[in-house]
Design an enzyme around this catalytic site. Structure first.
Site, PDB file in Angstrom:
ATOM      1  N   CYS A  12       1.500  -1.934  -0.298  1.00  0.00           N
ATOM      2  CA  CYS A  12       2.931  -2.129  -0.109  1.00  0.00           C
ATOM      3  C   CYS A  12       3.416  -3.551  -0.409  1.00  0.00           C
ATOM      4  O   CYS A  12       3.460  -3.973  -1.555  1.00  0.00           O
ATOM      5  CB  CYS A  12       3.317  -1.705   1.311  1.00  0.00           C
ATOM      6  N   LYS A  51      -4.723  -5.040   4.835  1.00  0.00           N
ATOM      7  CA  LYS A  51      -3.457  -5.518   4.268  1.00  0.00           C
ATOM      8  C   LYS A  51      -3.185  -6.948   4.709  1.00  0.00           C
ATOM      9  O   LYS A  51      -3.250  -7.281   5.890  1.00  0.00           O
ATOM     10  CB  LYS A  51      -2.319  -4.602   4.710  1.00  0.00           C
ATOM     11  N   GLU A  68       0.639   4.555   2.387  1.00  0.00           N
ATOM     12  CA  GLU A  68       0.535   3.739   3.590  1.00  0.00           C
ATOM     13  C   GLU A  68       1.198   4.484   4.752  1.00  0.00           C
ATOM     14  O   GLU A  68       2.237   5.142   4.577  1.00  0.00           O
ATOM     15  CB  GLU A  68       1.234   2.403   3.357  1.00  0.00           C
TER      16      GLU A  68
END
Length: 544
Positions: A229, A196, A91
């Site tokens: 993440c 995300k 990321e």
């Protein structure tokens, strides 16, 4: 009671995590060869924009992007030379971080939806304007004949029909900006785009109007799910992917380590074990931000990297062979309906699909250990009353602790409905006077995110005072043989054993029973114990 006797007295369903070095019989070799693939992840020391709050024109932003893309190109070539079939980058590895909504504008590209159209940016570069990053990544995948996963900044215009009064209404500037993972096939075709969902102080980006559940298929391992993440801590999209039978995850991350419970490789490994999945995790390397920790994890194997203090601040490529876990690719049946219904009421008792995995002379087609079932006895072993408890902060949460005063013994500590039990034998090295404590926490974590937890943790305290228990520690000398156990109100419990120098150890046994009891047994440690943890996520208690 001696530790050996305690362990022998617990007739539960056992998952024995065996080494992955079982030798297959000659007749199985061909099938086993097709039951694994070669994966690579790259921990990247990103070249940052020194002034991220100042907007750059597109040409200047492209010059910056190329410095990181050139490194990606080098690593893709190295991965291909080692036989990698899929490569994951981290990321923020191209753009960096700390942008504002306006200052990131020069880095944005509009990523088409692969579910709506087929596009190969490398062979069709003129279809869309301002897609230089997509073209470079696509050609990289094509040149080195591997699946490639990368993270970038995506701009999506709001549809004309967007309802201003809806929760998914467009931002005031008329566009969405997303933290985005892209996946390219080995011929360069764009096959997946994931926005995300769980942002972590990312002012430049929007949360998608609804969670996206994104997967892609490969010819060498079947289906993979995509997440980024902070997503790993939440129900959406992570648990929904699991409920749909996805057991292989690609995971770009920019994770800041926080001991004693949430170092990057520690939680990646814990999730792989607890969810019985493979994770291809690529992290950023940034010493000032405490970012390091990448790995290739399966339930039976792990290759990981965590940079030690003082080591050169540089990237790291990891390449490993991984067993295929996709049940459809392996010809197995996926049952999801029952799992989804159980999620609606976590308090309802249910029988987990947990079996004994025995390292014997028997083996199966996967090349690993034979699965068998044992009888179930959910009655926990008796534990004597523990010493006086105290409260100390760990990971910003008020844990209830009890100290380990003896060389061996049995302890119990409770926090609300959660009770944690420990049987242990300690082997101090030399003149070590290290202090250890058993902690329990049941509640909602509220710092830098809100999520409900039940956690049992055995930790080395930072000093000789009880008030130091729960503070960050990286080194330890005392080794432990232990059985750590708790009765949880969730089936989502992630186990980890972390030894000195942030070395991961594979638990010898993990046990689950139908009434929510989870136990982890370990002995013969290679280094001093930093943390042993059972990290339970109470997704059903999270507040939106």
């Amino acid at each position: 009671m001696r530790l050996q006797a305690v362990l022998a007295s617990i007739p539960v369903l056992v998952l024995l995590l065996c080494p992955s070095s079982v030798t297959p019989s000659p007749g199985q070799a061909e099938k086993i060869a097709g039951s694994s693939y070669v994966a690579a992840v790259y921990e990247h020391r990103v070249t940052l924009n020194p002034e991220p709050h100042v907007a750059l024109p597109r040409p200047a932003a492209l010059r910056h992007l190329r410095t990181n893309l050139d490194v990606y190109e080098e690593q893709a070539a190295r991965a291909a030379e080692q036989g990698a079939q899929i490569l994951v980058f981290p990321e923020d590895g191209l753009v960096g971080f700390n942008y504002s909504r306006s200052s990131i504008s020069g880095y944005l590209e509009t990523v088409p939806d692969p579910q709506q159209e087929n596009w190969n940016p490398c062979t069709e570069p003129d279809r869309y304007n301002n897609t230089e990053v997509l073209q470079r990544l696509s050609c990289m995948a094509r040149r080195y004949s591997l699946y490639l996963v990368a993270n970038m900044a995506d701009l999506q215009p709001c549809p004309p029909s967007a309802d201003p009064s809806s929760s998914s209404s467009c931002p005031p500037d008329g566009r969405w900006q997303f933290n985005t993972d892209v996946v390219f096939r080995s011929d360069g075709l764009l096959v997946a785009r994931y926005h995300k969902h769980n942002l972590y102080f990312e002012k430049a980006f929007d949360q998608p109007p609804r969670p996206e559940i994104i997967t892609f298929d490969t010819p060498f391992a079947g289906r993979f799910g995509v997440l980024t993440c902070f997503d790993l801590l939440f129900h959406e999209p992570t648990v929904t992917l699991l409920e749909r039978g996805v057991r292989q995850l690609v995971y770009p991350t920019g994770w800041m380590n926080q001991l004693p419970l949430m170092a990057a490789v520690q939680f990646q490994r814990a999730f792989s074990l607890g969810a019985n999945v493979s994770i291809l995790a690529a992290n950023i390397r940034s010493d000032p931000l405490g970012m390091t920790g990448s790995g290739i994890f399966s339930p039976v194997s792990a290759l990981h990297h965590h940079a030690r203090q003082g080591e050169p601040e540089e990237g790291k490529l990891l390449v490993a062979r991984v067993p295929v876990l996709d049940p459809l690719w392996m010809g197995e049946t996926v049952a999801t309906e029952g799992m989804e219904k159980r999620e609606e009421n976590e308090d309802t008792p249910h029988v987990e699909e947990v079996r004994n995995q025995s390292c014997s002379s028997k083996s199966v087609d996967s090349g690993y250990c034979l699965l068998e079932e044992r009888s179930l006895d959910s009655t926990p072993p008796p534990t004597p009353p523990s010493s006086i408890t105290f409260t100390s902060s760990m990971m910003y949460d008020p844990f209830t602790f009890v100290l380990l005063h003896s060389a061996e013994g049995e302890l119990k500590v409770c926090d609300g409905p959660l009770c944690c039990r420990l049987q242990y034998r300690r082997s101090p090295q030399g003149s070590s006077t290290e202090l250890y404590a058993l902690g329990a926490f049941a509640g909602t974590h509220t710092v830098n995110g809100h999520y409900a937890l039940q956690v049992c943790a055995l930790v080395r305290c930072a000093g000789s005072e009880a008030s130091s228990c729960g503070q960050e520690v990286e080194e330890a000398e005392s080794k432990m043989d232990f059985l750590l156990e708790g009765k949880f109100g969730t089936r989502h419990v992630y186990p980890s054993v972390l030894s000195s120098g942030l070395v991961l150890e594979q638990p010898e046994h993990l046990e689950k029973t139908a009434d929510g009891r989870v136990a982890m047994k370990h002995s013969e440690m290679t280094g001093g114990l930093v943390t042993a943890c059972l990290y339970g996520r109470m997704y059903h208690l999270d507040q939106d």
